[in-house]
Design an enzyme around this catalytic site. Structure first.
Site, short mmCIF file in Angstrom:
data_model
loop_
_atom_site.label_atom_id
_atom_site.label_comp_id
_atom_site.label_asym_id
_atom_site.label_seq_id
_atom_site.Cartn_x
_atom_site.Cartn_y
_atom_site.Cartn_z
N TRP A 109 1.54 -0.93 10.09
CA TRP A 109 0.73 -1.85 9.27
C TRP A 109 1.08 -3.29 9.54
O TRP A 109 0.20 -4.16 9.49
CB TRP A 109 0.80 -1.46 7.79
CG TRP A 109 -0.02 -0.22 7.59
CD1 TRP A 109 0.44 1.05 7.42
CD2 TRP A 109 -1.45 -0.12 7.65
NE1 TRP A 109 -0.62 1.93 7.36
CE2 TRP A 109 -1.79 1.24 7.48
CE3 TRP A 109 -2.48 -1.04 7.82
CZ2 TRP A 109 -3.12 1.70 7.50
CZ3 TRP A 109 -3.80 -0.59 7.83
CH2 TRP A 109 -4.11 0.76 7.68
N ASP A 178 2.93 -7.77 2.28
CA ASP A 178 1.98 -6.67 2.09
C ASP A 178 2.74 -5.58 1.34
O ASP A 178 3.60 -4.92 1.90
CB ASP A 178 1.49 -6.17 3.45
CG ASP A 178 0.59 -4.94 3.32
OD1 ASP A 178 0.33 -4.50 2.19
OD2 ASP A 178 0.16 -4.43 4.38
N LYS A 202 -3.18 3.46 -3.96
CA LYS A 202 -2.00 4.31 -3.78
C LYS A 202 -1.21 4.45 -5.09
O LYS A 202 -1.00 5.55 -5.58
CB LYS A 202 -1.11 3.74 -2.68
CG LYS A 202 -1.83 3.69 -1.33
CD LYS A 202 -1.01 2.99 -0.29
CE LYS A 202 -1.81 2.62 0.95
NZ LYS A 202 -2.21 3.77 1.76
N1 PMP Z 1 -1.08 -2.15 4.44
C1 PMP Z 1 -0.42 -1.02 4.20
C2 PMP Z 1 1.07 -1.03 4.12
C3 PMP Z 1 -1.14 0.19 4.03
O1 PMP Z 1 -0.47 1.32 3.80
C4 PMP Z 1 -2.55 0.16 4.10
C5 PMP Z 1 -3.37 1.41 3.88
N2 PMP Z 1 -2.82 2.60 4.27
C6 PMP Z 1 -3.19 -1.04 4.36
C7 PMP Z 1 -2.43 -2.19 4.52
C8 PMP Z 1 -4.68 -1.13 4.46
O2 PMP Z 1 -5.23 -1.09 3.20
P1 PMP Z 1 -6.81 -1.04 2.99
O3 PMP Z 1 -7.29 0.26 3.54
O4 PMP Z 1 -6.98 -1.16 1.51
O5 PMP Z 1 -7.38 -2.20 3.73
#
Ligand code: PMP
Length: 366
Positions: A109, A178, A202
């Site tokens: 990520w 994040d 989540k």
């Molecule tokens: N950052 C992290 C650490 C994630 O786990 C995720 C989703 N798995 C995201 C960003 C992306 O989130 P979204 O699908 O809401 O854009």
């Protein structure tokens, strides 16, 4: 009316997200669905500018502020586009023309955030876990920081790699995090951050909402090209009601915040997260049949990533787990293996069921 608890008994969703919701929250949604707060209409039918919905937003913000001890010089924004939109919105909202940003390359990520950040600004990688195949994190004293960076971006919990930062340094530049996969799973020192952002699907309910907590001195007039709906300053000014917010998701987040509060807040969530993950890691570490490649100090208490020593058995393991009601255990597509995501709503009984299944599977195939 049948009890949701018994309808769901024995079924546990280990998906990385959207995740399980507590049965109590689902039951309340069902109970209030036709008539929310005596209005005669459902939550889905409430105008976002009406007094009742504005009250709900105010309560949501107040609960979040209390749970995370958010200081008064921070603004709480309710935005759309998920954390993925924030990857691009951070440089657009925070950097001056030509200014660069620091990024910690901790996993899948973080790499997504870096790739998107690079489309808008020069990116300096302060440390990378790539040379350890994303099984360990570099500690803050080894970060190669640029003192002129507009901000330093980190990912507190690498959902796909099963790594989690255990401490947050005090930095001279705004620290941006994040927190999508470990938001509200532990207390955090909010005052050390310039921006905290997290999607809600989540640990805080349903998909469609991204909470952005931003220190007010970082708010600046939107640069040319940034849509007003994605400007932190504009949404702060408009109390996240420049346009229609995701009303249903906000309502679910409000119920989740109350649920977390009733259970003792972020300290209690952290204790529960430790109990769940410790039980699973202990079982994995005590077996030769399974293994977890992540360095012990950097392991996530939220996303437990592991492998079967005989990788050829992974698909059979996942299929049999599914038959036992233990669903969505497949590791991230880019990484493989098995991943058990243990968010706030996962009861300890879910981990117990998983460990029992793993032991049975090992007995039959070991
Ligand atoms: N950052 C992290 C650490 C994630 O786990 C995720 C989703 N798995 C995201 C960003 C992306 O989130 P979204 O699908 O809401 O854009």
């Amino acid at each position: 009316m049948a009890c949701i608890c018994s309808e769901r008994s024995g079924h546990y969703n280990f998906a990385a997200g959207p995740a399980m919701l507590p049965s109590e929250v689902l039951a309340q949604i069902r109970e209030e669905m036709l008539d929310w707060r005596g209005s005669g209409f459902s939550i889905l039918e409430q105008p976002f500018t009406g007094a009742a919905f504005r009250q709900l937003m105010a309560e949501t913000e107040a609960d979040l502020r209390a749970l995370l001890a958010i200081p008064s010089n921070y603004r709480v924004l309710f935005m759309q586009g998920g954390a993925s939109a924030q990857f691009g919105l951070l440089p657009l909202n925070l950097l001056r023309s030509g200014q660069g940003a620091d990024y910690l390359e901790s996993g899948h990520w973080a790499r997504k955030a870096i790739a998107e950040g690079r489309r808008h600004a020069p990116v300096n990688i302060i440390a990378s876990a790539a040379d350890q195949n994303f099984t360990a994190l570099s500690s803050p004293e080894h970060w190669q920081l640029d003192p002129l960076a507009g901000y330093c971006h980190i990912t507190s919990n690498e959902t796909a790699n099963g790594l989690q930062l255990q401490a947050f340094p005090v930095l001279p530049v705004p620290l941006v995090v994040d927190m999508t996969s470990d938001f509200l799973t532990r207390p955090v020192p909010v005052e050390r951050f310039g921006v905290i952002y997290a999607s809600t699907q989540k640990n805080l309910g349903a998909a469609g909402l991204c909470v952005v907590i931003v220190r007010d001195d970082l708010l600046q007039a939107p640069p040319a090209g940034l849509p007003a709906a994605f400007s932190y300053a504009v949404q702060a000014e408009q109390q996240s009601r420049l346009n229609t917010p995701p009303t249903f998701t906000l309502y679910v987040a409000a119920l989740m915040l109350r649920w977390i509060k009733q259970r003792g807040g972020t300290e209690a969530m952290a204790l529960a997260a430790r109990q769940r993950s410790t039980q699973l890691y202990r079982y994995i570490d005590g077996s030769d049949f399974y293994h977890c490649p992540q360095k012990i100090q950097d392991r996530s208490s939220i996303n437990v990533c592991f492998r079967l020593t005989d990788a050829g058995l992974t698909d059979i393991f996942l299929a049999q787990a599914e038959q036992r009601g233990l669903t969505h255990l497949r590791g991230h597509a880019a990484i493989g293996g098995v991943r058990a995501s243990l968010y706030n709503a996962m009861p300890l009984s879910g981990v117990q069921q998983l460990v029992d299944f793993m032991a049975d599977f090992e007995r039959h195939h070991g």
